[in-house]
Every structure is written in structure tokens, then in C-alpha cells.
Design a protein around this motif. Structure first.
Motif, PDB file in Angstrom:
ATOM      1  N   UNK A  68       0.827  -1.217   0.000  1.00  0.00           N
ATOM      2  CA  UNK A  68       0.000   0.000   0.000  1.00  0.00           C
ATOM      3  C   UNK A  68       0.860   1.265   0.000  1.00  0.00           C
ATOM      4  N   UNK A  69       0.456   2.223  -0.831  1.00  0.00           N
ATOM      5  CA  UNK A  69       1.148   3.497  -0.888  1.00  0.00           C
ATOM      6  C   UNK A  69       2.398   3.506  -1.736  1.00  0.00           C
ATOM      7  N   UNK A  70       2.773   2.362  -2.319  1.00  0.00           N
ATOM      8  CA  UNK A  70       4.010   2.272  -3.105  1.00  0.00           C
ATOM      9  C   UNK A  70       3.703   2.308  -4.607  1.00  0.00           C
ATOM     10  N   UNK A  71       4.678   2.742  -5.387  1.00  0.00           N
ATOM     11  CA  UNK A  71       4.581   2.758  -6.850  1.00  0.00           C
ATOM     12  C   UNK A  71       5.682   1.877  -7.414  1.00  0.00           C
ATOM     13  N   UNK A  72       5.304   0.822  -8.080  1.00  0.00           N
ATOM     14  CA  UNK A  72       6.252  -0.068  -8.738  1.00  0.00           C
ATOM     15  C   UNK A  72       5.956  -0.021 -10.231  1.00  0.00           C
ATOM     16  N   UNK A  73       6.790   0.699 -10.981  1.00  0.00           N
ATOM     17  CA  UNK A  73       6.600   0.818 -12.420  1.00  0.00           C
ATOM     18  C   UNK A  73       6.836  -0.536 -13.093  1.00  0.00           C
ATOM     19  N   UNK A  74       6.183  -0.728 -14.244  1.00  0.00           N
ATOM     20  CA  UNK A  74       6.449  -1.936 -15.027  1.00  0.00           C
ATOM     21  C   UNK A  74       7.941  -2.047 -15.331  1.00  0.00           C
ATOM     22  N   UNK A  75       8.530  -0.918 -15.729  1.00  0.00           N
ATOM     23  CA  UNK A  75       9.953  -0.906 -16.076  1.00  0.00           C
ATOM     24  C   UNK A  75      10.831  -1.258 -14.882  1.00  0.00           C
ATOM     25  N   UNK A  76      10.390  -0.895 -13.670  1.00  0.00           N
ATOM     26  CA  UNK A  76      11.161  -1.218 -12.462  1.00  0.00           C
ATOM     27  C   UNK A  76      11.271  -2.725 -12.282  1.00  0.00           C
ATOM     28  N   UNK A  77      10.151  -3.427 -12.473  1.00  0.00           N
ATOM     29  CA  UNK A  77      10.168  -4.879 -12.288  1.00  0.00           C
ATOM     30  C   UNK A  77      10.974  -5.553 -13.405  1.00  0.00           C
ATOM     31  N   UNK A  78      10.874  -5.031 -14.614  1.00  0.00           N
ATOM     32  CA  UNK A  78      11.678  -5.568 -15.717  1.00  0.00           C
ATOM     33  C   UNK A  78      13.162  -5.375 -15.437  1.00  0.00           C
ATOM     34  N   UNK A  86      16.252  -8.126 -15.062  1.00  0.00           N
ATOM     35  CA  UNK A  86      17.487  -8.065 -15.851  1.00  0.00           C
ATOM     36  C   UNK A  86      18.731  -8.092 -14.965  1.00  0.00           C
ATOM     37  N   UNK A  87      18.653  -7.433 -13.819  1.00  0.00           N
ATOM     38  CA  UNK A  87      19.802  -7.458 -12.905  1.00  0.00           C
ATOM     39  C   UNK A  87      19.995  -8.852 -12.331  1.00  0.00           C
ATOM     40  N   UNK A  88      18.896  -9.528 -12.038  1.00  0.00           N
ATOM     41  CA  UNK A  88      18.984 -10.864 -11.452  1.00  0.00           C
ATOM     42  C   UNK A  88      19.511 -11.885 -12.455  1.00  0.00           C
ATOM     43  N   UNK A  89      18.952 -11.855 -13.674  1.00  0.00           N
ATOM     44  CA  UNK A  89      19.347 -12.790 -14.737  1.00  0.00           C
ATOM     45  C   UNK A  89      19.527 -11.953 -16.011  1.00  0.00           C
ATOM     46  N   UNK A  90      20.754 -11.564 -16.346  1.00  0.00           N
ATOM     47  CA  UNK A  90      20.983 -10.592 -17.424  1.00  0.00           C
ATOM     48  C   UNK A  90      20.894 -11.147 -18.839  1.00  0.00           C
ATOM     49  N   UNK A  91      20.660 -12.432 -18.995  1.00  0.00           N
ATOM     50  CA  UNK A  91      20.674 -13.043 -20.333  1.00  0.00           C
ATOM     51  C   UNK A  91      19.299 -12.979 -20.998  1.00  0.00           C
ATOM     52  N   UNK A  92      18.660 -11.834 -20.945  1.00  0.00           N
ATOM     53  CA  UNK A  92      17.366 -11.659 -21.598  1.00  0.00           C
ATOM     54  C   UNK A  92      17.507 -11.893 -23.095  1.00  0.00           C
ATOM     55  N   UNK A  93      16.492 -12.520 -23.709  1.00  0.00           N
ATOM     56  CA  UNK A  93      16.536 -12.724 -25.156  1.00  0.00           C
ATOM     57  C   UNK A  93      16.584 -11.379 -25.869  1.00  0.00           C
ATOM     58  N   UNK A  94      17.205 -11.373 -27.057  1.00  0.00           N
ATOM     59  CA  UNK A  94      17.505 -10.134 -27.775  1.00  0.00           C
ATOM     60  C   UNK A  94      16.493  -9.843 -28.876  1.00  0.00           C
ATOM     61  N   UNK A  95      16.413  -8.555 -29.258  1.00  0.00           N
ATOM     62  CA  UNK A  95      15.519  -8.125 -30.326  1.00  0.00           C
ATOM     63  C   UNK A  95      16.307  -7.912 -31.618  1.00  0.00           C
ATOM     64  N   UNK A  96      17.186  -6.904 -31.646  1.00  0.00           N
ATOM     65  CA  UNK A  96      17.993  -6.590 -32.825  1.00  0.00           C
ATOM     66  C   UNK A  96      19.391  -7.177 -32.647  1.00  0.00           C
TER      67      UNK A  96
END
Length: 351
Positions: free
Chosen positions: A245-255, A259-269
């Protein structure tokens, strides 16, 4: 073998009178009455464009779904969830980095139903939600919609879930190119026994290189001069978090947390230098499915905006004909001894 037939309890006089009143009301419709008596009147087969529904006619329409308890079929039990799923409409969202976006959104809305009520009016859920659909959506506006249909349907518990695909531009590893990555996200607002909780779900797609396979490949190179490659595969983690309650967690924050936890995200370009970089990144971050669950959990534990959480990870093996999976939960909100039989199959992501 002794077989007994349960015909239910004998209705009370009040219940019988309610049912009779409903039948008499329905019988007031000439076509329905004719059907009951077997005498069919002449019916029109042209659509009446000019017909206008007035208040009296609307009042005469049968409404069996909201009939008396005597019409209930089956056990007279509380239903925890009843409503509609996957009605879609465009919804606006605030973002951390790119202002407001309007995205096609799939909405699920449910309420609880008391044991002595026949049913609910499903369209009320949609009507109450549409009343707020032109506002920029946040959990606060979801709460307003939930208030509306909880009041309209006279229910004690209620839930809203909104699913959408969230675009976020990401840079390539070395070439300087960029492209849009799309993330499956769901917002959920749950009220049970007067307590409301806000939940954010995210599917994060990454590459997992098997540490064991990596070591065995290096052993073959070192000991026998044999070229070998470790196996890696597209993997998915479904991260579900309670936003306090009362907190703001942006979508980008969770993404970013993922990425910090597991940096091997699949690539786009990807150009050749990016592909080489991705191979190096995977070699620097070999990971078992158990490692993935714990690394995500560590990042979630360290964020003060997050309460209870769940991590469901699936490494869709290129070595085996089966997947490697793990589930890690924190707190009672996501704790569950039983698993949905289709849970892990829903983590399969196609390009």
C-alpha cells in the motif's frame, strides 16, 4: 448395489410462492403462454426496426438468473469466483519512461456469490468497467471499477485482472541498434474479507546456459581437443509480486529488477557482434533453474515496495524432451500446495 436419488429439500411456502410468481409473470408473455398450452399464435418473421423498449416492457422481461433461491440448481454453496473473462478494450497506462500508452487489454472481472443467490448479471461487470475505461488506468481506477460492480452485484468479495502486452525499447549488446521487446503483464486487484491487495505479474524471457553442460564442453576441449558446445535454451520466469500500500512499482522497475537478477534476456535486434556478445554473456552467467528462482527472489526481497511474491521458472531444455521447472514463494498470498496442471505449459513463449 443400492442407488439413491437425491431430489433435494422440499421448498418452503415462501420459496414456492416466489417460484409461482415468476412462472405467472413469464406466462404473461403471449408467445410463452401459447408454448405452454400448445397453441402457437401467428408469429412475425420481420425484424421490427421501430420497436422501442419502454420501462413497462423492460419490467416485463424475464430474469431467471436473478430469480429466487428455489430456482438454484445443484448444491446451495458459496461460489468464490463468478464473472466474465477476456472482454477486451483499449486502456491507457502510465509508464516510467515514455509517458502514457494506450494498449489493448484483456479484462477478467469476478465476484463472490452467496449460497442463497441464484446468479449475477454478467453485463453489470462490463458496464461498471466501461464507466472508467476512458480514464488513465492505475490501481486506483481499478479500485473505482471494483467498488462499482461490487456494489451493483451486492457481493462481499471481488477481483479485477487486466492483461496486456507492454512494449519497451531495448538496446542491442554491441551494435548500437535498438528494438521493441514485448512483455506479458497483468495487473490484479483482489478484495477478500474487506482486505484489498494489489498484484503485478510479469513474464520475463531469457536464455539459460546449463552450468554442467558448459563444464563438460570445456573438459572435452581441454582434455581431448574436442570441439563441444554447451546447451542453452529459451526460458521463462513468471514473476508475481504484491505491491505494498502506498508504493509505486513501475512496469519498467520490475523488468529492470529481472534483468539485474538474470541478465541473459533474449535479444531483439542482433548483428554478428551482438550474437558473439550474447554467447559471451551466457558463458558468464550459466544458470540452473534453481539458481534462476533464487536470483529473482533475492532481487524481490531487496525491494521495499514488494510484499509477498512468487517465482515460477521454466527452462525449456534443448538437451531433454522435458522442461526443468521451479517454484519459489514468499508469504501466504501465493502459497499453494496444489499446482494448476497446466501451469508450466502456459510459460511456453513463441517468437
Amino acid at each position: 448395489m443400492n442407488i439413491q436419488s437425491d431430489i433435494g429439500e422440499t421448498p418452503s411456502r415462501e420459496e414456492a410462492e416466489q417460484a409461482l410468481a415468476l412462472l405467472l409473470h413469464y406466462a404473461g408473455n403471449p408467445a410463452a403462454l401459447a408454448e405452454l398450452t400448445g397453441a402457437y399464435p401467428e408469429l412475425h418473421n420481420v425484424y421490427p426496426d421501430n420497436f422501442v423498449v419502454d420501462a413497462a416492457y423492460k419490467e416485463s422481461l424475464p430474469d431467471l438468473q436473478n430469480g429466487p433461491a428455489s430456482l438454484i440448481r445443484g448444491a446451495k454453496r458459496i461460489i468464490q469466483h463468478v464473472g466474465i473473462s477476456n472482454f477486451r478494450l483499449p486502456i491507457g497506462y502510465h509508464t516510467r519512461d515514455n509517458g502514457d500508452l494506450t494498449l489493448e487489454t484483456s479484462v477478467t472481472g469476478t465476484v463472490s456469490l452467496e449460497a442463497d443467490k441464484k446468479g449475477i448479471n454478467m453485463s453489470r461487470i462490463m458496464r461498471s468497467f466501461y464507466a472508467h475505461s476512458e480514464k488513465t488506468f492505475s490501481f486506483e481506477v481499478m479500485e473505482a471499477a471494483l467498488d462499482d460492480y461490487k456494489s451493483d452485484l451486492e457481493s462481499f468479495d471481488a477481483r479485477i485482472q487486466m492483461r496486456f502486452s507492454f512494449p519497451m525499447k531495448v538496446d542491442s549488446l554491441r551494435s548500437g541498434l535498438s528494438g521493441f521487446q514485448y512483455y506479458d503483464i497483468a495487473l490484479e486487484l483482489v478484495e477478500v474479507a474487506g482486505l484489498r491487495r494489489k498484484i503485478l505479474h510479469l513474464d520475463y524471457v531469457y536464455s539459460s546456459t546449463c552450468p554442467c553442460s558448459l563444464e563438460l564442453s570445456e573438459h572435452a576441449r581441454r582434455e581431448r581437443g574436442q570441439l563441444a558446445t554447451p546447451h542453452s535454451q529459451r526460458s521463462v520466469a513468471r514473476i508475481s509480486v504484491e505491491v505494498l500500500p502506498g508504493e509505486c512499482l513501475w512496469f519498467e522497475d520490475l523488468i529492470d529488477l529481472c534483468r539485474r537478477a538474470v541478465p541473459t534476456e533474449t535479444q531483439v535486434m542482433v548483428k554478428r557482434e551482438d550474437e558473439q556478445a550474447f554467447a559471451e554473456l551466457n558463458a558468464a552467467n550459466p544458470i540452473f533453474v534453481e539458481d534462476a528462482a533464487r536470483l529473482f527472489a533475492q532481487g524481490l526481497e531487496d525491494d521495499p515496495r514488494i510484499g509477498d511474491f512468487r517465482v515460477v521458472a521454466s527452462h525449456q531444455e534443448s538437451l531433454h524432451s522435458h522442461d526443468a521447472v521451479s517454484v519459489l514463494t514468499e508469504g501466504e498470498l501465493f502459497s499453494n500446495d496444489s499446482l494448476d496442471p497446466k501451469l508450466f505449459s502456459t510459460l511456453f513463449h513463441v517468437g
